[in-house]
Enzyme design. Sequence first.
Site: not given
Ligand code: NDP
Ligand code: GDR
Length: 338
Positions: A156, A132, A134
């Site tokens: 995270y 990520s 992050e």
């Molecule tokens: P989501 O939060 O939508 O999905 C997370 C998934 O992980 C769900 O299927 C959840 O299951 C499962 N999970 C959570 N805890 C466990 C556990 N203990 N054991 C097995 N499975 C588990 O994430 P995204 O689809 O958005 O992201 C996919 C991956 O990519 C994640 O690893 C995230 O950190 C990473 N990532 C995401 C980004 C983004 O912008 N979306 C950017 C960069 C990296 P359940 O449905 O049961 O909760």
């Molecule tokens: P992020 O995503 O932390 O970048 O992680 P998120 O959408 O939660 O936050 C993005 C930015 O928005 C600001 N923010 C808020 N965020 C949330 N969730 N709720 C609020 O009310 C709010 N107000 C302001 C946050 O401070 C932050 O700066 C996501 C996740 O999908 C991670 O798993 C992944 O790795 C990274 O993107 C890349």
Amino acid sequence: MKKALITGITGQDGSYLAELLLAKGYEVHGIIRRASTFNTSRIDHLYRDPHINGVKLILHYGDLADSVQMVKLLYDLQPDEIYNLGAQSHVRVSFDIPEYTGDVVGLGAVRILEAIREAGLVKKCRYYQASSSEMFGKVQEVPQVETTPFWPRSPYGCAKMYAHWLTVNYRESYHLHASSGILFNHESPRRGETFVTRKITRAATRIKLGLQDKLYMGNLDAQRDWGYAKEYVEMMWVMLQQDQPDDYVVATNETHTVKEFIQETFGLLNLDWEKYVNYDARYERPAEVELLIGNPAKAKKQLGWEPKVKFKELVKIMTESDLELAKREAQIANLPKP
Ligand code: NDP
Ligand code: GDR
């Protein structure tokens, strides 16, 4: 027929990746968690009755915290590709549950990597790690590239960094075909409702239809490089088709503030955002990542990456989808009471 295993198949990315792999003719296995409520809504449309022959999507109970089940699964399945997408993926929440986040996000990756070795799959199986942006955390260089030093700003981010370096380490130590996609934020109508983009599109469309009055937000100045999840999962697959494993930044090379996302969404709905959006300190993080913008030149050159959906189009896709959802909600709310 190739066999793939996806952790996190019920999440945003897992569901799009499962669709993609099924369309490519894979047999797709996914790990799901037992929950007291249904947690498969994102993949229900892909699921077929297992009593019917030729079913290509097979789900298994498991958890990234359970290494024994992981080893057993890998022995049984002998997958060609593993995509590790499972995570406690909410950055703000990781400050509340840092130990659990480290266990699932950090140690979860070790459990799979060790299971690959234990099941004798190092030569056969390819591994994708969901790294990520992050991990870049505190701004040191913009735009961020694969060589930008990491400085994570949350439990995270720290856990993802550990999993990332382990992936590199297993590649170097055991010659495992293990790749990390350093993906910047990617969104879609399937995005979890507590992430900022979906929180905004969901609230604005509900406000439009009179289902909600206010939207409470944290830091509006944070800048993010937002892309479209459906396109990003394709790169995960492409990485595992390369002769050599490697790490790649996947991003759009554009950045926007949270405030801009709000303005664009409310603008599409002809609403004045300042009338509805209030501040709530609860949504601030103890340490913030202020600016993310990725330079995906390496992925462009080596993987043919070209993001098609950019900021405005993404906001439109999400807003239109949530407007439909809000309309259905409004219809139900207006049903005559029996
Ligand atoms: P989501 O939060 O939508 O999905 C997370 C998934 O992980 C769900 O299927 C959840 O299951 C499962 N999970 C959570 N805890 C466990 C556990 N203990 N054991 C097995 N499975 C588990 O994430 P995204 O689809 O958005 O992201 C996919 C991956 O990519 C994640 O690893 C995230 O950190 C990473 N990532 C995401 C980004 C983004 O912008 N979306 C950017 C960069 C990296 P359940 O449905 O049961 O909760
Ligand atoms: P992020 O995503 O932390 O970048 O992680 P998120 O959408 O939660 O936050 C993005 C930015 O928005 C600001 N923010 C808020 N965020 C949330 N969730 N709720 C609020 O009310 C709010 N107000 C302001 C946050 O401070 C932050 O700066 C996501 C996740 O999908 C991670 O798993 C992944 O790795 C990274 O993107 C890349």
